[in-house]
Design an enzyme around this catalytic site. Sequence first.
Site, short mmCIF file in Angstrom:
data_model
loop_
_atom_site.label_atom_id
_atom_site.label_comp_id
_atom_site.label_asym_id
_atom_site.label_seq_id
_atom_site.Cartn_x
_atom_site.Cartn_y
_atom_site.Cartn_z
N ARG A 108 0.87 -1.19 0.00
CA ARG A 108 0.00 0.00 0.00
C ARG A 108 0.89 1.22 0.00
NH1 ARG A 108 -5.06 1.98 3.60
NH2 ARG A 108 -5.99 0.45 2.21
N HIS A 135 -7.47 0.50 -6.24
CA HIS A 135 -7.63 -0.22 -4.97
C HIS A 135 -8.41 -1.52 -5.28
CE1 HIS A 135 -7.73 -1.03 -0.83
NE2 HIS A 135 -8.62 -0.17 -0.39
N GLN A 138 -10.34 -3.93 -2.77
CA GLN A 138 -11.59 -3.34 -2.25
C GLN A 138 -12.77 -3.67 -3.16
OE1 GLN A 138 -12.12 -1.26 0.68
NE2 GLN A 138 -14.22 -1.77 0.11
N ASP A 231 -17.02 7.65 -1.29
CA ASP A 231 -15.70 7.53 -0.66
C ASP A 231 -15.38 8.90 -0.07
OD1 ASP A 231 -13.11 6.76 0.05
OD2 ASP A 231 -12.31 6.85 -1.99
N CYS A 271 -16.14 2.32 1.07
CA CYS A 271 -14.96 1.49 1.36
C CYS A 271 -14.49 1.69 2.81
CB CYS A 271 -13.84 1.78 0.37
SG CYS A 271 -13.47 3.54 0.19
N ARG A 316 -13.66 -7.83 3.12
CA ARG A 316 -12.25 -7.60 2.74
C ARG A 316 -11.42 -8.82 3.06
NH1 ARG A 316 -10.19 -2.70 2.33
NH2 ARG A 316 -8.68 -3.85 1.09
N1 NVA Z 1 -9.73 7.08 -1.75
C1 NVA Z 1 -9.36 6.68 -0.41
C2 NVA Z 1 -9.63 5.22 -0.21
C3 NVA Z 1 -9.38 4.74 1.20
C4 NVA Z 1 -9.66 3.27 1.37
C5 NVA Z 1 -7.90 7.00 -0.17
O1 NVA Z 1 -7.08 6.73 -1.04
O2 NVA Z 1 -7.59 7.56 0.89
N1 CP Z 2 -11.11 0.48 2.78
C1 CP Z 2 -9.83 0.42 3.18
O1 CP Z 2 -8.93 0.16 2.39
O2 CP Z 2 -9.64 0.67 4.49
P1 CP Z 2 -8.22 0.87 5.20
O3 CP Z 2 -7.66 2.16 4.68
O4 CP Z 2 -8.54 0.91 6.66
O5 CP Z 2 -7.34 -0.28 4.83
#
Ligand code: NVA
Ligand code: CP
Length: 331
Positions: A108, A135, A138, A231, A271, A316
């Site tokens: 990540r 992502h 997800q 989101d 998400c 998840r």
């Molecule tokens: N668009 C958000 C998704 C978090 C799971 C981010 O990248 O912060």
């Molecule tokens: N939805 C998601 O990816 O959550 P986290 O950022 O907590 O991993």
Amino acid sequence: MAFNLKGRHFLTLRDFSTKEIEYLIDLAAELKRLKYAGVKPRTLEGKNIALIFEKPSTRTRCAFTVAAVDEGAHAEYLGKGDIQLGKKESVADTARVLGRMFDGIEFRGFKHETVEELAEYAGIPVWNGLTDRYHPTQILADFLTIKEHKGYLKGIKFAYVGDGRNNMANSLMIGGAKMGMDMRIVSPRELFPEDEIINTAKEIAKGTGATITITDSVDDGVKGVDVIYTDVWVSMGEEEHFEERIRLLKAYQVNMDMIKKADENVLFLHCLPAFHDLKTSVGEEIYQKYGLTAMEVTDEVFESGHSVVFDEAENRVHTIKAVMVATLGNQ
Ligand code: NVA
Ligand code: CP
């Protein structure tokens, strides 16, 4: 086995066919059923999994860890500042070192190019746990959740409402196109998706019967839909944009007025994490500065019978398990 995904990376759904995505969702449902029945196939017995996180995470980190342990693997968390990645050691060198020790790598982080480079050099499966662009794990959880509640994916009328340029919008467009959905991105023009993503989704849609609609009209976008998804307005790493996003996205908040425009049995997905109340320090700060008691979704919708966000969060683990078992498991 219908498909052999052994050794494959999981970086974006662009790399997977409709049948392969269906297979991963079905495998996740099966692994969920087995877990509920207390059966642990332990198809990752003896494997070592590296979890690299440049950004924080609750769900993705915990899902990878629990899924790995359920299947008999060891998961090693490598957080920001724990390893030399990018500072004293290049991505390619790190990939080659981890590839000699581990059996799979989750990443990540900020740049999608980093996960691509890890995949190029590691010599073992690399899984994308979120980048600036995609992502994909997800999406599998989102689609499993919809299938559980609606029974099917093809033809589902799906409205993603909010920041149309972020990793979730990109991934949902690609995933929705692959699965033959009626996929609508509802966002202000300033936040419309990039042409490259729109064109790719439309190209995929030609072969699957999907439709891809990009609109700034909430009324048109959510009319009669089966699913409303949103989101955060500001993704991780973009925190300087709060003021601009609040100005652009205020009219796109998912509230009960919006829910009423959709099908009466509409599902609400997110998400997570979500800003739906003032019980977080960021939520409180935004309230003090801009007077908003919620951002992308009201507490009323979040806590309503339409909301399946915690089924989605649980899924998840089952879907991430499916990805690891399919690409790395000893079946
Ligand atoms: N668009 C958000 C998704 C978090 C799971 C981010 O990248 O912060
Ligand atoms: N939805 C998601 O990816 O959550 P986290 O950022 O907590 O991993």
